[in-house]
Design a protein around this motif. Sequence first.
Motif, PDB file in Angstrom:
ATOM      1  N   GLU A  61      31.360 -60.117 117.068  1.00 22.23           N
ATOM      2  CA  GLU A  61      30.167 -59.758 116.313  1.00 22.23           C
ATOM      3  C   GLU A  61      29.776 -60.855 115.329  1.00 22.23           C
ATOM      4  O   GLU A  61      28.590 -61.169 115.173  1.00 22.23           O
ATOM      5  CB  GLU A  61      30.400 -58.436 115.565  1.00 22.23           C
ATOM      6  N   GLN A  62      30.762 -61.470 114.681  1.00 19.54           N
ATOM      7  CA  GLN A  62      30.474 -62.555 113.743  1.00 19.54           C
ATOM      8  C   GLN A  62      29.877 -63.758 114.456  1.00 19.54           C
ATOM      9  O   GLN A  62      28.912 -64.363 113.987  1.00 19.54           O
ATOM     10  CB  GLN A  62      31.743 -62.957 113.001  1.00 19.54           C
ATOM     11  N   LEU A  63      30.431 -64.112 115.589  1.00 26.68           N
ATOM     12  CA  LEU A  63      29.945 -65.274 116.322  1.00 26.68           C
ATOM     13  C   LEU A  63      28.543 -65.034 116.877  1.00 26.68           C
ATOM     14  O   LEU A  63      27.696 -65.943 116.872  1.00 26.68           O
ATOM     15  CB  LEU A  63      30.910 -65.610 117.465  1.00 26.68           C
ATOM     16  N   ALA A  64      28.290 -63.822 117.340  1.00 27.66           N
ATOM     17  CA  ALA A  64      26.986 -63.521 117.928  1.00 27.66           C
ATOM     18  C   ALA A  64      25.903 -63.342 116.870  1.00 27.66           C
ATOM     19  O   ALA A  64      24.712 -63.510 117.162  1.00 27.66           O
ATOM     20  CB  ALA A  64      27.094 -62.268 118.789  1.00 27.66           C
ATOM     21  N   ALA A  65      26.283 -63.000 115.633  1.00 26.78           N
ATOM     22  CA  ALA A  65      25.298 -62.716 114.584  1.00 26.78           C
ATOM     23  C   ALA A  65      24.586 -63.962 114.085  1.00 26.78           C
ATOM     24  O   ALA A  65      23.510 -63.853 113.482  1.00 26.78           O
ATOM     25  CB  ALA A  65      25.994 -62.025 113.410  1.00 26.78           C
ATOM     26  N   ALA A  66      25.170 -65.148 114.324  1.00 28.99           N
ATOM     27  CA  ALA A  66      24.595 -66.392 113.790  1.00 28.99           C
ATOM     28  C   ALA A  66      24.227 -67.317 114.942  1.00 28.99           C
ATOM     29  O   ALA A  66      25.066 -68.099 115.410  1.00 28.99           O
ATOM     30  CB  ALA A  66      25.594 -67.066 112.860  1.00 28.99           C
ATOM     31  N   PRO A  67      22.983 -67.252 115.422  1.00 29.66           N
ATOM     32  CA  PRO A  67      22.582 -68.064 116.580  1.00 29.66           C
ATOM     33  C   PRO A  67      22.719 -69.568 116.348  1.00 29.66           C
ATOM     34  O   PRO A  67      22.925 -70.331 117.300  1.00 29.66           O
ATOM     35  CB  PRO A  67      21.107 -67.674 116.788  1.00 29.66           C
ATOM     36  N   GLY A  68      22.628 -69.997 115.088  1.00 27.51           N
ATOM     37  CA  GLY A  68      22.724 -71.425 114.790  1.00 27.51           C
ATOM     38  C   GLY A  68      24.118 -71.883 114.420  1.00 27.51           C
ATOM     39  O   GLY A  68      24.305 -73.010 113.918  1.00 27.51           O
ATOM     40  N   LEU A  69      25.122 -71.037 114.683  1.00 29.58           N
ATOM     41  CA  LEU A  69      26.499 -71.383 114.313  1.00 29.58           C
ATOM     42  C   LEU A  69      26.955 -72.613 115.082  1.00 29.58           C
ATOM     43  O   LEU A  69      26.879 -72.670 116.312  1.00 29.58           O
ATOM     44  CB  LEU A  69      27.427 -70.203 114.616  1.00 29.58           C
ATOM     45  N   ARG A  70      27.437 -73.612 114.340  1.00 27.76           N
ATOM     46  CA  ARG A  70      27.871 -74.869 114.943  1.00 27.76           C
ATOM     47  C   ARG A  70      29.385 -74.981 115.050  1.00 27.76           C
ATOM     48  O   ARG A  70      29.901 -75.656 115.939  1.00 27.76           O
ATOM     49  CB  ARG A  70      27.350 -76.054 114.121  1.00 27.76           C
ATOM     50  N   ALA A  71      30.074 -74.351 114.116  1.00 24.63           N
ATOM     51  CA  ALA A  71      31.530 -74.571 114.095  1.00 24.63           C
ATOM     52  C   ALA A  71      32.244 -73.396 113.445  1.00 24.63           C
ATOM     53  O   ALA A  71      31.702 -72.713 112.573  1.00 24.63           O
ATOM     54  CB  ALA A  71      31.858 -75.859 113.338  1.00 24.63           C
ATOM     55  N   VAL A  72      33.480 -73.188 113.878  1.00 26.18           N
ATOM     56  CA  VAL A  72      34.430 -72.288 113.231  1.00 26.18           C
ATOM     57  C   VAL A  72      35.573 -73.142 112.704  1.00 26.18           C
ATOM     58  O   VAL A  72      36.122 -73.971 113.443  1.00 26.18           O
ATOM     59  CB  VAL A  72      34.971 -71.237 114.208  1.00 26.18           C
ATOM     60  N   VAL A  73      35.899 -72.963 111.439  1.00 24.23           N
ATOM     61  CA  VAL A  73      37.058 -73.642 110.863  1.00 24.23           C
ATOM     62  C   VAL A  73      38.160 -72.609 110.676  1.00 24.23           C
ATOM     63  O   VAL A  73      37.993 -71.642 109.924  1.00 24.23           O
ATOM     64  CB  VAL A  73      36.717 -74.306 109.516  1.00 24.23           C
ATOM     65  N   ILE A  74      39.254 -72.801 111.397  1.00 27.83           N
ATOM     66  CA  ILE A  74      40.437 -71.958 111.227  1.00 27.83           C
ATOM     67  C   ILE A  74      41.252 -72.575 110.096  1.00 27.83           C
ATOM     68  O   ILE A  74      41.680 -73.725 110.215  1.00 27.83           O
ATOM     69  CB  ILE A  74      41.247 -71.890 112.527  1.00 27.83           C
ATOM     70  N   PRO A  75      41.449 -71.836 108.989  1.00 27.05           N
ATOM     71  CA  PRO A  75      42.025 -72.476 107.790  1.00 27.05           C
ATOM     72  C   PRO A  75      43.535 -72.664 107.817  1.00 27.05           C
ATOM     73  O   PRO A  75      44.216 -72.485 106.821  1.00 27.05           O
ATOM     74  CB  PRO A  75      41.592 -71.523 106.675  1.00 27.05           C
ATOM     75  N   TRP A  76      44.054 -73.009 108.973  1.00 22.38           N
ATOM     76  CA  TRP A  76      45.448 -73.385 109.133  1.00 22.38           C
ATOM     77  C   TRP A  76      45.552 -74.164 110.440  1.00 22.38           C
ATOM     78  O   TRP A  76      44.533 -74.426 111.099  1.00 22.38           O
ATOM     79  CB  TRP A  76      46.371 -72.158 109.146  1.00 22.38           C
TER      80      TRP A  76
ATOM     81  N   ASN B 271      40.654 -77.125 112.890  1.00 22.97           N
ATOM     82  CA  ASN B 271      41.789 -76.659 112.087  1.00 22.97           C
ATOM     83  C   ASN B 271      41.798 -77.354 110.734  1.00 22.97           C
ATOM     84  O   ASN B 271      41.168 -78.398 110.555  1.00 22.97           O
ATOM     85  CB  ASN B 271      43.111 -76.979 112.775  1.00 22.97           C
ATOM     86  N   LEU B 272      42.550 -76.775 109.807  1.00 22.50           N
ATOM     87  CA  LEU B 272      42.918 -77.464 108.574  1.00 22.50           C
ATOM     88  C   LEU B 272      44.390 -77.859 108.670  1.00 22.50           C
ATOM     89  O   LEU B 272      45.217 -77.066 109.113  1.00 22.50           O
ATOM     90  CB  LEU B 272      42.716 -76.564 107.353  1.00 22.50           C
ATOM     91  N   HIS B 273      44.704 -79.076 108.260  1.00 21.90           N
ATOM     92  CA  HIS B 273      46.082 -79.551 108.267  1.00 21.90           C
ATOM     93  C   HIS B 273      46.595 -79.756 106.844  1.00 21.90           C
ATOM     94  O   HIS B 273      47.448 -80.607 106.602  1.00 21.90           O
ATOM     95  CB  HIS B 273      46.187 -80.848 109.074  1.00 21.90           C
TER      96      HIS B 273
ATOM     97  N   VAL C 226      39.621 -76.214 122.861  1.00 25.21           N
ATOM     98  CA  VAL C 226      39.799 -74.781 123.096  1.00 25.21           C
ATOM     99  C   VAL C 226      40.475 -74.519 124.429  1.00 25.21           C
ATOM    100  O   VAL C 226      41.295 -73.600 124.548  1.00 25.21           O
ATOM    101  CB  VAL C 226      38.435 -74.052 123.010  1.00 25.21           C
ATOM    102  N   GLU C 227      40.183 -75.305 125.423  1.00 22.59           N
ATOM    103  CA  GLU C 227      40.775 -75.089 126.743  1.00 22.59           C
ATOM    104  C   GLU C 227      42.290 -75.302 126.697  1.00 22.59           C
ATOM    105  O   GLU C 227      43.059 -74.526 127.287  1.00 22.59           O
ATOM    106  CB  GLU C 227      40.157 -76.037 127.762  1.00 22.59           C
ATOM    107  N   VAL C 228      42.718 -76.328 125.980  1.00 22.45           N
ATOM    108  CA  VAL C 228      44.148 -76.625 125.896  1.00 22.45           C
ATOM    109  C   VAL C 228      44.838 -75.731 124.873  1.00 22.45           C
ATOM    110  O   VAL C 228      45.974 -75.302 125.052  1.00 22.45           O
ATOM    111  CB  VAL C 228      44.360 -78.122 125.544  1.00 22.45           C
ATOM    112  N   GLY C 229      44.153 -75.461 123.761  1.00 20.59           N
ATOM    113  CA  GLY C 229      44.714 -74.574 122.742  1.00 20.59           C
ATOM    114  C   GLY C 229      45.101 -75.265 121.461  1.00 20.59           C
ATOM    115  O   GLY C 229      45.568 -74.643 120.519  1.00 20.59           O
ATOM    116  N   TYR C 230      44.872 -76.599 121.368  1.00 15.85           N
ATOM    117  CA  TYR C 230      45.113 -77.302 120.108  1.00 15.85           C
ATOM    118  C   TYR C 230      44.487 -78.682 120.171  1.00 15.85           C
ATOM    119  O   TYR C 230      44.006 -79.100 121.230  1.00 15.85           O
ATOM    120  CB  TYR C 230      46.597 -77.406 119.764  1.00 15.85           C
TER     121      TYR C 230
END
Length: 326
Positions: A51-66, A87-89, A322-326
């Motif tokens: 729902e979060q991803l679909a709600a923002a049509p202009g979404l460019r990126a997701v930052v996973i904070p770890w 990711n954040l390192h 995303v395909e590889v997982g990291y």
Amino acid sequence: MADLHVHFDRPLTADEAAVLKPLLSPAIALSAGADAPADATILISGRPTREQLAAAPGLRAVVIPWAGLPGETRDLLADFPGVAVHNLHHNAAPVAELALMLLLAAAKFALRYDRALRAGDWRPRYERATPALLLDGKTALILGYGAIGRRVAAACRALGMTTLATRRRLSAPAMDEGTLVHPPAALADLLPRAEALIICLPHTPRTDGLLGAAELGLLPSHSVLVNIGRGRIVDEAALYAALRDGRLRAAGLDVWYSYPPDEAARAAWPPSAYPFHELDNVIMSPHRGGAADETARLRMTALAAMLNDAARGREMGNRVDVEVGY
């Protein structure tokens, strides 16, 4: 007007906001909450919802904070190919420090001696034979030579160890700051040389069960294993059996096989189907590798640098395949 709308899936704490906001470009607007606004361009979330991803049509990126990409998040993001994942390192230093602590505590059997002296038992001091392993002059193999693995390698070299490593994006062995780094395909040839095996890998389809009974059997019998990556990289039953039977000298484990499903379960939840807690050659830690008194500052400082790059039209770092997982 702000050029970049960054949305957090939860409110910032007062400490986080105090670090982050003064560091951000004026071109960045912030919002927070479970519902992502339609004009959000970057979402900060460890486990975004459809729902979060679909709600923002202009979404460019997701930052996973770890560091890492949860399996369910990986599967979800495959349906949103236009959204980059980063990711954040920021936690490289505290996680590497914990890896070193686990290595030393396991190699020196620190808990066994601590437990004895707390009971007033001085007999271990006078034992002629000791299980403690001298690390100086030994070889450490670091699986995963990224931000954390490099720090671990440097610490091991400071102890007088020879350091080897594996790294995914490598086609031939290469020397890097005193560490000989190999492609992952060399694993079977490297394990017999590893008197300390330190796992810094993410959990992906390719690393799931990477180390089973056969691989653990290639290690020298006096080896110490440290896992600060993910539990399921090492086969659970094989690891327990190797430690119970003495085929591995010791282990330091910060990552596990079973986690509490909710807050109510946190006070009494076994981390494994096997009784690792009964083994005195295992140091157990509850997946707290990234925890330190300055973690919030480190996370927000790293995030600010990444968001400022985006606001200035630069590519954000730490992009995840995303395909590889990291």
